[in-house]
Design a protein around this motif. Structure first.
Motif, PDB file in Angstrom:
ATOM      1  N   CYS A 115       1.241  -1.622  -0.008  1.00  0.00           N
ATOM      2  CA  CYS A 115      -0.227  -0.282   0.365  1.00  0.00           C
ATOM      3  C   CYS A 115       1.349   1.377  -0.016  1.00  0.00           C
ATOM      4  N   TYR A 116       0.582   2.748  -0.347  1.00  0.00           N
ATOM      5  CA  TYR A 116       1.473   3.219  -1.046  1.00  0.00           C
ATOM      6  C   TYR A 116      -0.059   4.468  -0.235  1.00  0.00           C
ATOM      7  N   ASN A 117       0.478   5.933  -0.422  1.00  0.00           N
ATOM      8  CA  ASN A 117      -0.168   7.019   0.070  1.00  0.00           C
ATOM      9  C   ASN A 117      -0.113   7.597  -1.145  1.00  0.00           C
ATOM     10  N   PHE A 118      -1.440   8.273  -1.043  1.00  0.00           N
ATOM     11  CA  PHE A 118      -2.402   8.104  -2.823  1.00  0.00           C
ATOM     12  C   PHE A 118      -1.548  10.280  -2.410  1.00  0.00           C
ATOM     13  N   VAL A 119      -0.678  10.221  -3.424  1.00  0.00           N
ATOM     14  CA  VAL A 119      -0.522  12.209  -3.719  1.00  0.00           C
ATOM     15  C   VAL A 119      -1.380  13.346  -3.972  1.00  0.00           C
ATOM     16  N   PRO A 120      -1.803  13.694  -3.004  1.00  0.00           N
ATOM     17  CA  PRO A 120      -3.015  15.018  -2.968  1.00  0.00           C
ATOM     18  C   PRO A 120      -3.264  15.390  -3.892  1.00  0.00           C
ATOM     19  N   ASN A 121      -4.070  15.982  -4.785  1.00  0.00           N
ATOM     20  CA  ASN A 121      -4.352  17.235  -5.275  1.00  0.00           C
ATOM     21  C   ASN A 121      -3.177  16.729  -6.563  1.00  0.00           C
ATOM     22  N   SER A 122      -3.204  15.467  -7.151  1.00  0.00           N
ATOM     23  CA  SER A 122      -2.658  14.994  -8.109  1.00  0.00           C
ATOM     24  C   SER A 122      -2.460  14.444  -8.872  1.00  0.00           C
ATOM     25  N   TYR A 123      -2.520  14.091  -9.800  1.00  0.00           N
ATOM     26  CA  TYR A 123      -3.329  13.937 -11.677  1.00  0.00           C
ATOM     27  C   TYR A 123      -1.662  12.643 -12.446  1.00  0.00           C
ATOM     28  N   THR A 124      -2.453  12.394 -13.453  1.00  0.00           N
ATOM     29  CA  THR A 124      -0.616  11.756 -14.299  1.00  0.00           C
ATOM     30  C   THR A 124      -1.547  11.616 -15.230  1.00  0.00           C
ATOM     31  N   LEU A 125      -0.067  11.559 -16.458  1.00  0.00           N
ATOM     32  CA  LEU A 125      -0.730  11.646 -18.073  1.00  0.00           C
ATOM     33  C   LEU A 125      -0.718  10.615 -18.494  1.00  0.00           C
ATOM     34  N   GLN A 126      -1.021  10.349 -19.763  1.00  0.00           N
ATOM     35  CA  GLN A 126      -0.778   9.523 -20.312  1.00  0.00           C
ATOM     36  C   GLN A 126      -0.048   9.603 -21.994  1.00  0.00           C
ATOM     37  N   GLN A 127      -0.577  11.079 -21.899  1.00  0.00           N
ATOM     38  CA  GLN A 127       0.447  11.534 -23.352  1.00  0.00           C
ATOM     39  C   GLN A 127       0.194  12.905 -23.144  1.00  0.00           C
ATOM     40  N   ILE A 128       1.470  13.526 -24.210  1.00  0.00           N
ATOM     41  CA  ILE A 128       1.448  14.889 -23.709  1.00  0.00           C
ATOM     42  C   ILE A 128       0.541  15.836 -24.472  1.00  0.00           C
ATOM     43  N   GLU A 129       0.032  16.858 -23.381  1.00  0.00           N
ATOM     44  CA  GLU A 129      -0.871  17.340 -23.774  1.00  0.00           C
ATOM     45  C   GLU A 129      -0.461  18.383 -24.247  1.00  0.00           C
ATOM     46  N   ASN A 130       0.897  18.995 -23.617  1.00  0.00           N
ATOM     47  CA  ASN A 130       1.801  20.412 -24.147  1.00  0.00           C
ATOM     48  C   ASN A 130       3.275  20.956 -23.539  1.00  0.00           C
ATOM     49  N   PRO A 131       4.341  21.329 -24.859  1.00  0.00           N
ATOM     50  CA  PRO A 131       5.389  20.686 -24.080  1.00  0.00           C
ATOM     51  C   PRO A 131       5.417  21.430 -23.111  1.00  0.00           C
ATOM     52  N   LYS A 132       5.190  22.255 -22.031  1.00  0.00           N
ATOM     53  CA  LYS A 132       5.399  22.543 -20.433  1.00  0.00           C
ATOM     54  C   LYS A 132       5.629  21.128 -19.731  1.00  0.00           C
ATOM     55  N   ASN A 226       3.768   8.571 -17.428  1.00  0.00           N
ATOM     56  CA  ASN A 226       2.710   8.008 -16.837  1.00  0.00           C
ATOM     57  C   ASN A 226       3.151   7.885 -15.261  1.00  0.00           C
ATOM     58  N   ASN A 227       4.835   8.002 -15.243  1.00  0.00           N
ATOM     59  CA  ASN A 227       5.430   7.489 -13.759  1.00  0.00           C
ATOM     60  C   ASN A 227       5.003   9.000 -12.991  1.00  0.00           C
ATOM     61  N   VAL A 228       5.027   9.990 -13.638  1.00  0.00           N
ATOM     62  CA  VAL A 228       5.017  11.425 -13.107  1.00  0.00           C
ATOM     63  C   VAL A 228       3.953  11.662 -12.604  1.00  0.00           C
ATOM     64  N   MET A 229       3.909  11.855 -11.070  1.00  0.00           N
ATOM     65  CA  MET A 229       2.577  12.889 -10.489  1.00  0.00           C
ATOM     66  C   MET A 229       2.899  14.324 -11.106  1.00  0.00           C
ATOM     67  N   PHE A 230       2.041  14.812 -11.646  1.00  0.00           N
ATOM     68  CA  PHE A 230       2.122  16.430 -11.247  1.00  0.00           C
ATOM     69  C   PHE A 230       0.494  17.272 -10.612  1.00  0.00           C
ATOM     70  N   ASP A 231       1.389  18.157 -10.322  1.00  0.00           N
ATOM     71  CA  ASP A 231      -0.136  18.939  -9.565  1.00  0.00           C
ATOM     72  C   ASP A 231      -1.282  19.598  -9.738  1.00  0.00           C
ATOM     73  N   ILE A 232      -2.237  19.255  -9.258  1.00  0.00           N
ATOM     74  CA  ILE A 232      -3.771  19.853  -9.979  1.00  0.00           C
ATOM     75  C   ILE A 232      -3.503  21.241 -10.620  1.00  0.00           C
ATOM     76  N   ASP A 233      -3.048  22.420  -9.802  1.00  0.00           N
ATOM     77  CA  ASP A 233      -3.253  23.020  -9.442  1.00  0.00           C
ATOM     78  C   ASP A 233      -2.396  24.441 -10.387  1.00  0.00           C
ATOM     79  N   THR A 234      -1.079  23.323 -10.108  1.00  0.00           N
ATOM     80  CA  THR A 234      -0.239  24.391 -10.958  1.00  0.00           C
ATOM     81  C   THR A 234       1.001  23.251 -12.125  1.00  0.00           C
ATOM     82  N   ASP A 235       0.433  22.476 -12.486  1.00  0.00           N
ATOM     83  CA  ASP A 235       1.135  21.537 -13.301  1.00  0.00           C
ATOM     84  C   ASP A 235       2.609  21.444 -12.973  1.00  0.00           C
TER      85      ASP A 235
END
Ligand code: GN1
Ligand code: MG
Length: 373
Positions: A115-132, A226-235
């Protein structure tokens, strides 16, 4: 009990989770382990989530050693994040220990879970939406490598020996062809030939390492976007996940695998290979993000071979998908009968495109290297 289910009460009994249990659902983006999200509601009425994973023991044959690695690595990252004034509950994965203080448990059917913690307020990406976003992923992996630079490498178990040894991967393909277990060899002659033609590429990095020109480091070895968690507010990239393959390796493996997955204009399993190509802008973006975070820890060979590593890791992954297809899909989870062949074809199409673009990839790398020095 079917392989996608488990007894939730058995899990709830093992752990001291926060709050009242609400529900669980599958979250399977990887090709190896079985992943679920567990949801709870705490006393303040807030949702608290955990990640529950069944460890695939036919891939990770020594799950106890695997968990020892992860506990050590996440412990090290935890300390580094604290030293840097960050929040370790968000900036690293944290293993949740069972009531009897173990990093995993074995269920009634003999299956290994953790079991792991679920990083709060985060999301993962399957494909790049923008270069940033890709730039942010590069920084996250660069930072990860940086934080592990002083990790005592000799304490790590090699969870899958020869994981990125492309010479061995090609040998495995040859053995699979020889055995032809699933009777599929006659249908993939072109793909086998494609791989064999590139035999000379397979030893390039290993030879440089043997000469002492490429140092051994603690590497992630599975640096898909998809092995990086991104911040929902700041990306921003907050945290790197999927630490099963953290092992001694070459920094180039991590860079190459990120490009293979993230700078492809199509998905890893796109059926129309005319959509597959290397996006040079994304290559350049990742390169500059990665060098900005890890640049001063790399020697000039580790920089000069960055473009080649992208091609090598793509070739290696294609060889692995092809081998698994020939073996009858015994390793990677496949959603349909020729899924692994489709994946192999996208990888080989990407290799061919990288070969066409290699001069440009090298020029881009030289330019950024000059700017850095
Ligand atoms: C597997 O499980 P996942 O999707 O993170 C594989 C990687 C491959 C990748 C290809 C332990 O990773 O090596 O690059 O699939 N992991 C293992 O998508 O073999
Ligand atoms: Mg993985």
């Amino acid at each position: 009990m079917n392989k996608n289910s488990f007894d939730i009460n058995e899990v709830l009994n093992k752990y001291n989770f926060e709050g009242h249990y609400k529900e669980f659902y599958p979250s399977n983006h990887g090709h190896i382990n079985n992943t679920f999200v567990l949801e709870f509601v705490n006393n303040e009425g807030k949702t608290v989530k955990y990640i529950l994973q069944q460890i695939n023991v036919s891939v990770f044959k020594q799950p106890v050693q695997l968990m020892e690695n992860i506990v050590r690595v996440t412990g090290h990252l935890h300390d580094k994040v604290l030293e840097g004034g960050g929040d370790p509950a968000r900036e690293t994965m944290n293993v949740i220990f069972t009531r009897d203080n173990s990093s995993y448990f074995i269920d009634r059917e003999g299956r290994y879970w953790r079991c792991y913690n679920f990083v709060p307020n985060s999301y993962t990406l399957q494909q790049i939406e923008n270069p940033k976003m890709f730039y942010n992923a590069a920084k996250a992996f660069g930072k990860f490598q940086h934080m592990l630079a002083d990790f005592p490498i000799e304490t790590l178990h090699e969870t899958i020996p020869n994981f990125h040894n492309t010479v061995v991967r090609l040998e495995d393909l040859k053995k699979a062809v020889e055995k032809d277990d699933a009777g599929r060899v006659s249908t993939v002659k072109k793909e086998i030939e494609f791989a064999l033609k590139r035999e000379n590429d397979t030893a390039v990095l290993l030879n440089l390492a043997a000469e002492g020109l490429l140092p051994t480091k603690v590497t992630h070895n599975d640096t898909k976007l998809n092995n990086v968690m991104f911040d929902i507010d700041t990306d921003e990239g907050i945290c790197v996940i999927d630490l099963d393959t953290v092992m001694p390796g070459l920094s180039l493996y991590d860079f190459g695998d990120s490009i293979r997955f993230g700078a492809n204009t199509a998905a890893e399993d796109e059926k129309d290979i005319s959509k597959v190509s290397l996006d040079l802008e994304l290559f350049e973006t990742y390169l500059s993000g990665y060098l900005s975070a890890a640049g001063n820890s790399l020697n000039s060979y580790e920089i000069d071979y960055l473009p080649f590593s992208a091609k090598l890791l793509t070739l290696e992954c294609g060889i692995r998908f092809l081998t698994d297809y020939i073996n009858g899909d015994v390793y990677f989870r496949a959603a349909y009968s020729d899924h692994n062949l489709v994946r192999c074809r996208t990888q080989f199409a990407l290799v061919a495109d990288m070969e066409d673009k290699m001069d440009t990839m090298n020029e881009i790398t030289d330019e950024i290297k000059k700017e850095l020095s």
